[in-house]
Write a protein that holds these residues in place. Structure first.
Motif, PDB file in Angstrom:
ATOM      1  N   GLU A 120       0.829  -1.207   0.151  1.00 47.50           N
ATOM      2  CA  GLU A 120       0.088  -0.159   0.169  1.00 47.50           C
ATOM      3  C   GLU A 120       0.823   1.042   0.076  1.00 47.50           C
ATOM      4  O   GLU A 120       1.773   1.230   0.887  1.00 47.50           O
ATOM      5  N   LEU A 121       0.460   2.189  -0.884  1.00 40.38           N
ATOM      6  CA  LEU A 121       1.128   3.564  -0.749  1.00 40.38           C
ATOM      7  C   LEU A 121       0.124   4.276  -0.324  1.00 40.38           C
ATOM      8  O   LEU A 121      -1.051   4.800  -1.018  1.00 40.38           O
ATOM      9  N   LEU A 122       0.325   5.103   0.840  1.00 42.82           N
ATOM     10  CA  LEU A 122      -0.617   6.014   1.350  1.00 42.82           C
ATOM     11  C   LEU A 122      -0.166   7.553   1.255  1.00 42.82           C
ATOM     12  O   LEU A 122       0.930   7.987   1.277  1.00 42.82           O
ATOM     13  N   PHE A 123      -1.156   8.265   0.527  1.00 41.85           N
ATOM     14  CA  PHE A 123      -0.960   9.925   0.224  1.00 41.85           C
ATOM     15  C   PHE A 123      -1.792  10.601   1.116  1.00 41.85           C
ATOM     16  O   PHE A 123      -2.985  10.574   1.072  1.00 41.85           O
ATOM     17  N   VAL A 124      -1.438  11.567   1.915  1.00 47.52           N
ATOM     18  CA  VAL A 124      -2.124  12.626   2.626  1.00 47.52           C
ATOM     19  C   VAL A 124      -2.541  13.603   2.041  1.00 47.52           C
ATOM     20  O   VAL A 124      -1.631  14.524   1.542  1.00 47.52           O
ATOM     21  N   GLN A 125      -3.848  13.674   1.889  1.00 50.47           N
ATOM     22  CA  GLN A 125      -4.412  15.093   1.131  1.00 50.47           C
ATOM     23  C   GLN A 125      -4.617  16.166   2.044  1.00 50.47           C
ATOM     24  O   GLN A 125      -4.388  17.471   1.641  1.00 50.47           O
ATOM     25  N   GLU A 126      -5.121  15.809   3.461  1.00 58.31           N
ATOM     26  CA  GLU A 126      -5.399  16.971   4.362  1.00 58.31           C
ATOM     27  C   GLU A 126      -5.107  16.174   5.579  1.00 58.31           C
ATOM     28  O   GLU A 126      -5.299  15.212   5.824  1.00 58.31           O
ATOM     29  N   ASP A 139      11.387 -10.070  14.702  1.00 62.41           N
ATOM     30  CA  ASP A 139      11.992  -8.704  15.355  1.00 62.41           C
ATOM     31  C   ASP A 139      10.874  -7.988  15.706  1.00 62.41           C
ATOM     32  O   ASP A 139      10.785  -6.897  16.662  1.00 62.41           O
ATOM     33  N   HIS A 140       9.756  -8.045  14.830  1.00 60.08           N
ATOM     34  CA  HIS A 140       8.539  -6.996  15.397  1.00 60.08           C
ATOM     35  C   HIS A 140       9.095  -5.486  15.414  1.00 60.08           C
ATOM     36  O   HIS A 140       8.471  -4.814  16.394  1.00 60.08           O
ATOM     37  N   ARG A 141       9.875  -5.192  14.312  1.00 58.14           N
ATOM     38  CA  ARG A 141      10.352  -3.807  14.578  1.00 58.14           C
ATOM     39  C   ARG A 141       9.179  -2.881  14.123  1.00 58.14           C
ATOM     40  O   ARG A 141       8.425  -3.300  12.977  1.00 58.14           O
ATOM     41  N   LEU A 142       9.108  -1.635  14.612  1.00 54.37           N
ATOM     42  CA  LEU A 142       8.071  -0.677  14.529  1.00 54.37           C
ATOM     43  C   LEU A 142       8.668   0.338  13.549  1.00 54.37           C
ATOM     44  O   LEU A 142       9.836   0.994  13.930  1.00 54.37           O
ATOM     45  N   PHE A 143       8.097   0.660  12.468  1.00 53.67           N
ATOM     46  CA  PHE A 143       8.176   1.858  11.859  1.00 53.67           C
ATOM     47  C   PHE A 143       7.387   2.818  11.741  1.00 53.67           C
ATOM     48  O   PHE A 143       6.158   2.548  11.532  1.00 53.67           O
ATOM     49  N   THR A 144       7.584   3.971  12.251  1.00 55.94           N
ATOM     50  CA  THR A 144       6.370   5.084  12.555  1.00 55.94           C
ATOM     51  C   THR A 144       6.820   6.402  11.775  1.00 55.94           C
ATOM     52  O   THR A 144       8.081   6.608  11.853  1.00 55.94           O
ATOM     53  N   LYS A 145       6.040   7.300  11.332  1.00 57.26           N
ATOM     54  CA  LYS A 145       6.201   8.411  10.998  1.00 57.26           C
ATOM     55  C   LYS A 145       4.994   9.231  11.265  1.00 57.26           C
ATOM     56  O   LYS A 145       3.739   9.035  10.987  1.00 57.26           O
ATOM     57  N   VAL A 146       4.980  10.726  11.355  1.00 56.70           N
ATOM     58  CA  VAL A 146       4.103  11.657  11.450  1.00 56.70           C
ATOM     59  C   VAL A 146       3.872  12.316   9.879  1.00 56.70           C
ATOM     60  O   VAL A 146       5.012  12.965   9.457  1.00 56.70           O
ATOM     61  N   LEU A 147       2.814  12.104   9.267  1.00 59.09           N
ATOM     62  CA  LEU A 147       2.577  12.845   7.945  1.00 59.09           C
ATOM     63  C   LEU A 147       2.004  13.874   7.860  1.00 59.09           C
ATOM     64  O   LEU A 147       0.938  13.877   8.409  1.00 59.09           O
ATOM     65  N   ASN A 148       2.310  14.822   7.085  1.00 63.19           N
ATOM     66  CA  ASN A 148       1.455  15.956   6.856  1.00 63.19           C
ATOM     67  C   ASN A 148       0.970  16.129   5.382  1.00 63.19           C
ATOM     68  O   ASN A 148       1.454  15.244   4.733  1.00 63.19           O
ATOM     69  N   LYS A 149       0.127  17.024   5.330  1.00 62.00           N
ATOM     70  CA  LYS A 149      -0.428  17.135   3.681  1.00 62.00           C
ATOM     71  C   LYS A 149       0.682  17.089   2.594  1.00 62.00           C
ATOM     72  O   LYS A 149       1.690  17.795   2.605  1.00 62.00           O
ATOM     73  N   GLY A 150       0.564  16.417   1.791  1.00 61.94           N
ATOM     74  CA  GLY A 150       1.446  15.800   0.646  1.00 61.94           C
ATOM     75  C   GLY A 150       2.363  14.801   0.851  1.00 61.94           C
ATOM     76  O   GLY A 150       3.221  14.422  -0.039  1.00 61.94           O
ATOM     77  N   ASP A 151       2.526  14.263   1.965  1.00 57.48           N
ATOM     78  CA  ASP A 151       3.467  13.276   2.523  1.00 57.48           C
ATOM     79  C   ASP A 151       2.778  11.992   1.860  1.00 57.48           C
ATOM     80  O   ASP A 151       1.553  11.749   1.886  1.00 57.48           O
ATOM     81  N   MET A 152       3.791  11.151   1.776  1.00 60.33           N
ATOM     82  CA  MET A 152       3.326   9.479   1.298  1.00 60.33           C
ATOM     83  C   MET A 152       4.099   8.580   2.438  1.00 60.33           C
ATOM     84  O   MET A 152       5.465   9.063   2.691  1.00 60.33           O
ATOM     85  N   PHE A 153       3.761   7.473   2.228  1.00 57.64           N
ATOM     86  CA  PHE A 153       4.252   6.454   3.234  1.00 57.64           C
ATOM     87  C   PHE A 153       3.811   5.091   2.790  1.00 57.64           C
ATOM     88  O   PHE A 153       2.735   4.929   2.312  1.00 57.64           O
ATOM     89  N   VAL A 154       4.705   4.160   2.477  1.00 56.79           N
ATOM     90  CA  VAL A 154       4.677   2.707   2.157  1.00 56.79           C
ATOM     91  C   VAL A 154       4.474   1.650   3.159  1.00 56.79           C
ATOM     92  O   VAL A 154       5.125   1.293   4.174  1.00 56.79           O
TER      93      VAL A 154
END
Length: 226
Positions: A120-126, A139-154
């Motif tokens: 999945e490729l997520l795009f934040v519009q608002e 491992d159960h490794r956690l990958f996190t990010k705070v996304l703002n308008k215009g950002d994407m995350f896979v």
């Protein structure tokens, strides 16, 4: 004979390895394959029965309404609207789909879930979203990010992931998938709202909970945001 047997073994291993690394839908065998439920009218087969290409129209590749905000007044504070092969017949065999996710302010949640058949490729519009995924055992490794308008995350295929609205306004995101029908497994719903119910002893030991707590959780109404 030994040489021939060795060659057969190598071919078999390569075929098996290729099947393991394949993570997307099978490729199309023609320009398009508009899905059709009536098999009597289907003349080509590629995943689903296909409409005769000569009978296909632009409407088979069209869907409107994704610009309309969805109601998020529910226990999760989010609504997922999926556009897959069931809504756009022309997606059949193309290996992609799209969803719109609306999040209520201050905590609208798309809960931990996975897609068994797609990355999945997520795009934040608002808005502002806290997103993440967890890797597989051990491992159960956690990958996190705070996304703002215009950002994407896979989010890689099959891994548990989530999105939380950490802003004070509504948030909207669009997610593209590498499958015409990615599927979704919502973790809490699958475990505590299965039909029939999982034996409480299994869940109590797995989550190190008291049996009464498991029974309590199984009696709750687990909301589906799709």
């Amino acid at each position: 004979m030994k040489g021939a047997q060795f060659l057969v073994c190598i071919v078999a291993i390569l075929a098996f390895a290729t099947s393991l690394v394949s993570s997307s839908d099978p490729g199309p065998l023609q320009d398009f394959c508009v899905a059709i439920n009536d098999t009597e009218l289907g003349v080509f087969v590629n995943g689903k029965f296909c409409k005769d290409p000569q009978l296909a129209s632009a409407d088979d590749f069209f869907l409107s309404g994704f610009q309309i905000p969805r109601n998020t007044q529910n226990p999760l504070g989010s609504t997922v609207t999926l556009a897959n092969v069931d809504l756009i017949a022309g997606l059949n065999t193309l290996g992609l789909s799209l969803s719109r996710i609306d999040y209520a302010p201050n905590g609208g949640l798309n809960p931990p879930h996975s897609h068994p058949r797609a990355s999945e490729l997520l795009f934040v519009q608002e808005g502002t979203l806290y997103v993440g995924f967890v890797t597989s055992n051990p491992d159960h490794r956690l990958f996190t990010k705070v996304l703002n308008k215009g950002d994407m995350f896979v989010f890689p295929v099959g891994l548990i992931h989530f999105q939380l609205n950490v802003g004070h306004t509504t948030a909207v995101a669009f997610a593209s998938f590498s499958s015409q029908n990615p599927g979704v497994i919502t973790i809490a719903n699958a475990l505590f709202d299965s039909n029939p119910s999982i034996n409480p002893d299994v869940l109590a030991k797995a989550f190190q909970l008291d049996d009464k707590m498991v029974t309590y959780l199984q009696k709750q109404v687990w909301y589906e945001n799709t």
